[in-house]
Design an enzyme around this catalytic site. Structure first.
Site, PDB file in Angstrom:
ATOM      1  N   ARG A  96       0.734  -1.131  -0.073  1.00  0.00           N
ATOM      2  CA  ARG A  96       0.057  -0.158   0.024  1.00  0.00           C
ATOM      3  C   ARG A  96       0.831   1.250   0.291  1.00  0.00           C
ATOM      4  N   PHE A 135       9.200  10.442  -3.034  1.00  0.00           N
ATOM      5  CA  PHE A 135       8.729  11.920  -2.636  1.00  0.00           C
ATOM      6  C   PHE A 135       9.809  12.485  -1.411  1.00  0.00           C
ATOM      7  N   GLY A 143      11.395  15.442  10.906  1.00  0.00           N
ATOM      8  CA  GLY A 143      10.308  15.148   9.967  1.00  0.00           C
ATOM      9  C   GLY A 143       9.051  16.058  10.093  1.00  0.00           C
ATOM     10  N   SER A 144       8.801  16.106  11.498  1.00  0.00           N
ATOM     11  CA  SER A 144       7.477  16.635  11.713  1.00  0.00           C
ATOM     12  C   SER A 144       7.488  18.389  11.263  1.00  0.00           C
ATOM     13  N   TRP A 168      14.574   8.717   5.342  1.00  0.00           N
ATOM     14  CA  TRP A 168      13.223   7.954   5.547  1.00  0.00           C
ATOM     15  C   TRP A 168      12.241   8.095   4.215  1.00  0.00           C
ATOM     16  N   GLU A 369       3.740  10.158   7.285  1.00  0.00           N
ATOM     17  CA  GLU A 369       2.556  11.175   7.073  1.00  0.00           C
ATOM     18  C   GLU A 369       1.971  11.867   8.293  1.00  0.00           C
ATOM     19  N   GLY A 370       2.759  12.093   9.187  1.00  0.00           N
ATOM     20  CA  GLY A 370       2.393  12.948  10.485  1.00  0.00           C
ATOM     21  C   GLY A 370       2.154  12.027  11.658  1.00  0.00           C
TER      22      GLY A 370
HETATM   23  P1  TGC Z   1       1.374  25.843   8.431  1.00  0.00           P
HETATM   24  O1  TGC Z   1       1.713  27.349   8.369  1.00  0.00           O
HETATM   25  O2  TGC Z   1       0.337  25.237   9.271  1.00  0.00           O
HETATM   26  O3  TGC Z   1       0.970  25.607   6.620  1.00  0.00           O
HETATM   27  C1  TGC Z   1       1.463  26.385   5.879  1.00  0.00           C
HETATM   28  C2  TGC Z   1       0.733  26.468   4.642  1.00  0.00           C
HETATM   29  O4  TGC Z   1       0.039  25.043   4.105  1.00  0.00           O
HETATM   30  C3  TGC Z   1      -1.238  24.985   4.417  1.00  0.00           C
HETATM   31  N1  TGC Z   1      -1.394  23.698   4.946  1.00  0.00           N
HETATM   32  C4  TGC Z   1      -2.022  22.607   4.221  1.00  0.00           C
HETATM   33  N2  TGC Z   1      -2.500  22.247   2.988  1.00  0.00           N
HETATM   34  C5  TGC Z   1      -2.722  21.378   2.472  1.00  0.00           C
HETATM   35  N3  TGC Z   1      -2.931  20.192   3.365  1.00  0.00           N
HETATM   36  C6  TGC Z   1      -2.225  20.129   4.420  1.00  0.00           C
HETATM   37  N4  TGC Z   1      -2.098  19.043   5.175  1.00  0.00           N
HETATM   38  C7  TGC Z   1      -1.841  21.268   5.049  1.00  0.00           C
HETATM   39  N5  TGC Z   1      -1.425  21.832   6.225  1.00  0.00           N
HETATM   40  C8  TGC Z   1      -1.057  23.088   6.190  1.00  0.00           C
HETATM   41  C9  TGC Z   1      -1.515  25.984   5.517  1.00  0.00           C
HETATM   42  O5  TGC Z   1      -2.862  26.221   5.336  1.00  0.00           O
HETATM   43  C10 TGC Z   1      -0.626  27.086   4.955  1.00  0.00           C
HETATM   44  O6  TGC Z   1      -1.138  27.492   4.028  1.00  0.00           O
HETATM   45  P2  TGC Z   1      -1.106  29.448   3.687  1.00  0.00           P
HETATM   46  O7  TGC Z   1      -1.860  29.541   2.514  1.00  0.00           O
HETATM   47  O8  TGC Z   1      -1.599  29.799   4.902  1.00  0.00           O
HETATM   48  O9  TGC Z   1       0.133  29.551   3.648  1.00  0.00           O
HETATM   49  O10 TGC Z   1       2.546  25.110   8.500  1.00  0.00           O
HETATM   50  P3  TGC Z   1       3.539  24.672   9.607  1.00  0.00           P
HETATM   51  O11 TGC Z   1       4.975  24.859   9.377  1.00  0.00           O
HETATM   52  O12 TGC Z   1       3.300  25.220  11.128  1.00  0.00           O
HETATM   53  O13 TGC Z   1       3.364  22.986   9.800  1.00  0.00           O
HETATM   54  C11 TGC Z   1       2.137  22.531  10.035  1.00  0.00           C
HETATM   55  C12 TGC Z   1       2.214  20.952  10.297  1.00  0.00           C
HETATM   56  C13 TGC Z   1       3.165  20.459  11.581  1.00  0.00           C
HETATM   57  C14 TGC Z   1       0.632  20.463  10.362  1.00  0.00           C
HETATM   58  C15 TGC Z   1       3.002  20.284   9.151  1.00  0.00           C
HETATM   59  O14 TGC Z   1       4.373  20.615   9.108  1.00  0.00           O
HETATM   60  C16 TGC Z   1       2.950  18.911   9.113  1.00  0.00           C
HETATM   61  O15 TGC Z   1       2.007  18.471   8.652  1.00  0.00           O
HETATM   62  N6  TGC Z   1       4.109  18.364   9.539  1.00  0.00           N
HETATM   63  C17 TGC Z   1       4.230  16.743   9.569  1.00  0.00           C
HETATM   64  C18 TGC Z   1       5.166  16.449   8.225  1.00  0.00           C
HETATM   65  C19 TGC Z   1       4.496  15.161   7.532  1.00  0.00           C
HETATM   66  O16 TGC Z   1       3.718  14.619   7.762  1.00  0.00           O
HETATM   67  N7  TGC Z   1       5.466  14.553   6.854  1.00  0.00           N
HETATM   68  C20 TGC Z   1       5.280  13.355   6.198  1.00  0.00           C
HETATM   69  C21 TGC Z   1       6.158  13.054   5.094  1.00  0.00           C
HETATM   70  S1  TGC Z   1       5.963  12.086   3.696  1.00  0.00           S
HETATM   71  C22 TGC Z   1       5.686  10.447   4.200  1.00  0.00           C
HETATM   72  O17 TGC Z   1       5.950  10.347   5.491  1.00  0.00           O
HETATM   73  C23 TGC Z   1       5.429   9.560   3.148  1.00  0.00           C
HETATM   74  S2  TGC Z   1       5.149   7.909   3.903  1.00  0.00           S
HETATM   75  C24 TGC Z   1       4.525   7.195   2.587  1.00  0.00           C
HETATM   76  C25 TGC Z   1       4.241   5.990   2.699  1.00  0.00           C
HETATM   77  O18 TGC Z   1       5.299   5.157   2.581  1.00  0.00           O
HETATM   78  O19 TGC Z   1       3.038   5.432   2.504  1.00  0.00           O
HETATM   79  P1  FAD Z   2      10.318  13.679  14.729  1.00  0.00           P
HETATM   80  O1  FAD Z   2       9.829  14.788  13.753  1.00  0.00           O
HETATM   81  O2  FAD Z   2      11.756  13.873  15.054  1.00  0.00           O
HETATM   82  O3  FAD Z   2       9.481  13.494  15.823  1.00  0.00           O
HETATM   83  C1  FAD Z   2       9.938  12.816  17.078  1.00  0.00           C
HETATM   84  C2  FAD Z   2       8.626  12.823  18.234  1.00  0.00           C
HETATM   85  O4  FAD Z   2       8.477  14.085  18.587  1.00  0.00           O
HETATM   86  C3  FAD Z   2       7.347  12.345  17.688  1.00  0.00           C
HETATM   87  O5  FAD Z   2       7.104  11.476  18.795  1.00  0.00           O
HETATM   88  C4  FAD Z   2       6.609  13.355  17.387  1.00  0.00           C
HETATM   89  O6  FAD Z   2       5.278  13.193  17.724  1.00  0.00           O
HETATM   90  C5  FAD Z   2       7.059  14.285  18.548  1.00  0.00           C
HETATM   91  N1  FAD Z   2       6.784  15.697  18.313  1.00  0.00           N
HETATM   92  C6  FAD Z   2       6.945  16.488  17.055  1.00  0.00           C
HETATM   93  N2  FAD Z   2       6.557  17.702  17.209  1.00  0.00           N
HETATM   94  C7  FAD Z   2       6.089  17.887  18.522  1.00  0.00           C
HETATM   95  C8  FAD Z   2       5.274  18.893  19.169  1.00  0.00           C
HETATM   96  N3  FAD Z   2       5.299  19.800  18.567  1.00  0.00           N
HETATM   97  N4  FAD Z   2       4.931  18.527  20.495  1.00  0.00           N
HETATM   98  C9  FAD Z   2       5.117  17.406  21.004  1.00  0.00           C
HETATM   99  N5  FAD Z   2       5.634  16.401  20.590  1.00  0.00           N
HETATM  100  C10 FAD Z   2       5.904  16.408  19.257  1.00  0.00           C
HETATM  101  N6  FAD Z   2       9.090  11.221   4.584  1.00  0.00           N
HETATM  102  C11 FAD Z   2       9.021  11.549   3.307  1.00  0.00           C
HETATM  103  O7  FAD Z   2       9.424  12.624   2.978  1.00  0.00           O
HETATM  104  N7  FAD Z   2       8.765  10.714   2.196  1.00  0.00           N
HETATM  105  C12 FAD Z   2       8.458   9.469   2.433  1.00  0.00           C
HETATM  106  O8  FAD Z   2       8.402   8.402   1.382  1.00  0.00           O
HETATM  107  C13 FAD Z   2       8.706   8.783   3.800  1.00  0.00           C
HETATM  108  N8  FAD Z   2       8.686   7.414   3.948  1.00  0.00           N
HETATM  109  C14 FAD Z   2       8.567   6.906   5.206  1.00  0.00           C
HETATM  110  C15 FAD Z   2       8.887   5.569   5.301  1.00  0.00           C
HETATM  111  C16 FAD Z   2       8.969   5.075   6.746  1.00  0.00           C
HETATM  112  C17 FAD Z   2       9.108   3.578   6.865  1.00  0.00           C
HETATM  113  C18 FAD Z   2       9.063   5.943   7.748  1.00  0.00           C
HETATM  114  C19 FAD Z   2       9.452   5.324   9.255  1.00  0.00           C
HETATM  115  C20 FAD Z   2       9.014   7.159   7.586  1.00  0.00           C
HETATM  116  C21 FAD Z   2       8.772   8.048   6.231  1.00  0.00           C
HETATM  117  N9  FAD Z   2       9.152   9.268   6.141  1.00  0.00           N
HETATM  118  C22 FAD Z   2       8.922   9.669   4.712  1.00  0.00           C
HETATM  119  C23 FAD Z   2       9.263  10.033   7.183  1.00  0.00           C
HETATM  120  C24 FAD Z   2       8.556  10.426   8.093  1.00  0.00           C
HETATM  121  O9  FAD Z   2       7.081  11.064   7.445  1.00  0.00           O
HETATM  122  C25 FAD Z   2       8.633  10.864   9.360  1.00  0.00           C
HETATM  123  O10 FAD Z   2       9.364   9.823  10.029  1.00  0.00           O
HETATM  124  C26 FAD Z   2       7.634  11.571  10.186  1.00  0.00           C
HETATM  125  O11 FAD Z   2       7.193  12.786   9.654  1.00  0.00           O
HETATM  126  C27 FAD Z   2       8.175  11.899  11.609  1.00  0.00           C
HETATM  127  O12 FAD Z   2       9.410  12.669  11.673  1.00  0.00           O
HETATM  128  P2  FAD Z   2      10.614  11.966  12.378  1.00  0.00           P
HETATM  129  O13 FAD Z   2      10.918  10.519  12.106  1.00  0.00           O
HETATM  130  O14 FAD Z   2      11.808  13.017  12.037  1.00  0.00           O
HETATM  131  O15 FAD Z   2      10.358  12.283  13.816  1.00  0.00           O
END
Ligand code: TGC
Ligand code: FAD
Length: 390
Positions: A96, A135, A143-144, A168, A369-370
């Site tokens: 998936r 990506f 990553g957060s 990652w 993905e957060g």
């Molecule tokens: P913030 O100021 O809240 O937002 C900046 C601008 O972006 C807009 N926005 C969004 N738009 C669409 N979808 C969303 N989910 C959005 N979240 C925010 C927001 O409205 C704003 O727009 P504008 O027009 O006002 O400028 O940004 P922030 O820097 O305070 O961050 C907010 C936070 C913490 C929620 C964000 O940084 C976050 O989601 N952090 C988690 C990062 C994350 O999830 N990384 C995932 C990496 S990829 C991955 O993990 C792939 S795994 C895939 C797999 O194997 O299946």
């Molecule tokens: P951190 O951001 O360092 O977080 C560490 C801890 O701190 C967590 O428990 C978190 O919840 C906590 N924390 C963070 N902020 C706060 C706050 N404000 N208050 C309290 N607690 C907080 N990323 C990509 O870009 N592309 C990919 O394809 C991708 N694939 C992945 C595949 C796998 C198997 C894994 C494990 C990860 C992948 N990721 C990818 C990365 C993934 O999105 C990150 O691991 C994730 O976003 C968390 O980031 P981090 O691991 O650096 O943890």
């Protein structure tokens, strides 16, 4: 005792809410998962290998970029994409993940933010599984908080010069193209970095105890010259990559239901067969409470996902709703997998049964993905109007 008329994996008959076409998509993917995926996943997980022979079959079923209209994509609705994720993850979160990344994190941004040339070059090839994408958003320092990214790019004539690293990254070492997000003087931009570009390297992360049937790696950029034709023209803020996350998180909210269903199914069968103290453990009150609780959580997750899908298809979905569903459904699935593992006793730690593999996978799914905390804080911000991230 008579058998129940209800489906234990769909107590509220969510199935009957699906259109004929949606049910057909689900059933087609379910058959594929039963026949082709489940038989190979245990070994793939144990060997820490992505079953890449499935890529062509997944593409042949129209599961890559399934929501995109045109470009050899299937143009299905959001509920169908969710059902695809659900059935694939019933097999394994790794497969998936592959489909999520290719569809939601690579093809989606090319389609939403790419030039006509980029779309024509990459989307049909990606739909056919002939080109694989990854990506790159997450970086080693956290990553957060992607706003704190260090990867950066500078214009140099007609090219951009890219430096930094990503961590990652799913599909890293098998990707023909990486969508890499970097800071520039003109904002956060997305670059299509191609395999073989000088200075670009992908390295696999080994020894994972989770998502072992998925490729995860790190990306390194050392003065990589990226031609201007490879920059996504349609976005220059963090909203670009965050909007991709909304697509992928949506699919995950559905996907984990499949993993949870596989675990409940196994726990039910085991509890009915396992005789202790003279009766099957399914006849004890505490085991029934635990099984009932799994069904409650799955039912709640199913309705959240379906409602989310209908909102998405109506164009009314907002990211906070996706956060709530990703949080709820991942938490439900992980708790179910852990509890199913326990109901199986010692057998629960064996790869012969599915719960431990799903449990280990879901530790990643609840993190990527957060993380759970990130999604809780997104909902908290919506309720209070106060940003508690900083
Ligand atoms: P913030 O100021 O809240 O937002 C900046 C601008 O972006 C807009 N926005 C969004 N738009 C669409 N979808 C969303 N989910 C959005 N979240 C925010 C927001 O409205 C704003 O727009 P504008 O027009 O006002 O400028 O940004 P922030 O820097 O305070 O961050 C907010 C936070 C913490 C929620 C964000 O940084 C976050 O989601 N952090 C988690 C990062 C994350 O999830 N990384 C995932 C990496 S990829 C991955 O993990 C792939 S795994 C895939 C797999 O194997 O299946
Ligand atoms: P951190 O951001 O360092 O977080 C560490 C801890 O701190 C967590 O428990 C978190 O919840 C906590 N924390 C963070 N902020 C706060 C706050 N404000 N208050 C309290 N607690 C907080 N990323 C990509 O870009 N592309 C990919 O394809 C991708 N694939 C992945 C595949 C796998 C198997 C894994 C494990 C990860 C992948 N990721 C990818 C990365 C993934 O999105 C990150 O691991 C994730 O976003 C968390 O980031 P981090 O691991 O650096 O943890």
């Amino acid at each position: 005792m008579g058998t129940t008329a209800l489906d234990p994996l769909d107590l509220f008959d969510v199935s009957s809410e699906l259109s004929e076409e949606e049910a057909m998509v689900r059933d087609t993917v379910a058959r594929f998962v039963d026949d082709r995926v489940i038989p190979v996943m245990r070994e793939a997980f144990e060997k820490h290998e992505f079953p890449d022979h499935l890529v062509g079959e997944v593409a042949g079923l129209g599961l890559l970029g399934s929501s995109i209209e045109g470009y050899d994509c299937a143009g299905m609705n959001a509920v169908s994409y969710g059902l695809i994720c659900q059935e694939l993850e019933r097999g394994d979160s790794g497969l998936r993940s592959f489909v999520s990344v290719q569809s939601s994190l690579v093809m989606f941004p090319i389609h939403a933010y790419g030039s006509d040339e980029q779309k024509a070059r990459w989307l049909p090839a990606m739909a056919r599984g002939e080109a694989i994408g990854c990506f790159g958003l997450t970086e080693p320092q956290g990553g957060s908080d992607p706003a704190n990214m260090k990867t950066h790019a500078k214009r140099d004539g007609d090219d951009w010069v890219l430096n930094g690293s990503k961590m990652w990254i799913t599909n890293a070492t098998i990707a023909d193209a990486a969508i890499v997000w970097a800071k520039t003087d003109e904002g956060v931009k997305g670059f299509i970095v191609e395999k073989g570009m000088p200075g670009y390297e992908a390295q696999e992360i080994e020894n994972k105890f989770s998502l072992r049937a998925s490729v995860t790696g790190a990306l390194f950029f050392d003065n990589v010259r990226v031609p201007k034709e490879n920059v996504l023209p349609g976005t220059s803020t963090l909203k670009g990559p965050l909007s991709c996350l909304t697509q992928a998180r949506y699919g995950i909210a559905w996907g984990v239901i499949g993993a949870a269903q596989a675990c409940l199914d196994e726990a039910l069968n085991y509890a009915q067969d396992r005789v202790l103290f003279g009766r099957p453990i399914s006849h004890t009150q505490t085991v029934q409470v635990r099984l009932a609780d799994m069904a409650r959580r799955i039912t709640t997750a199913q309705w959240l996902a379906l409602r989310l899908g209908r909102l998405k298809d109506e164009g009314r979905l907002v990211p906070t709703q996706v956060s709530l569903a990703k949080w709820n459904n991942c938490r439900a699935a992980l708790d179910i997998a852990r509890d199913a593992r326990d109901i199986l006793g010692g057998s629960g730690i064996s790869a012969e049964y599915v719960p431990v593999r799903h449990m280990l996978n879901l530790e990643s799914v609840i993190t990527y993905e957060g993380t759970e905390t990130i999604h809780q804080l997104v909902v908290g911000k919506e309720l209070t109007g106060v940003n508690a991230f900083g």
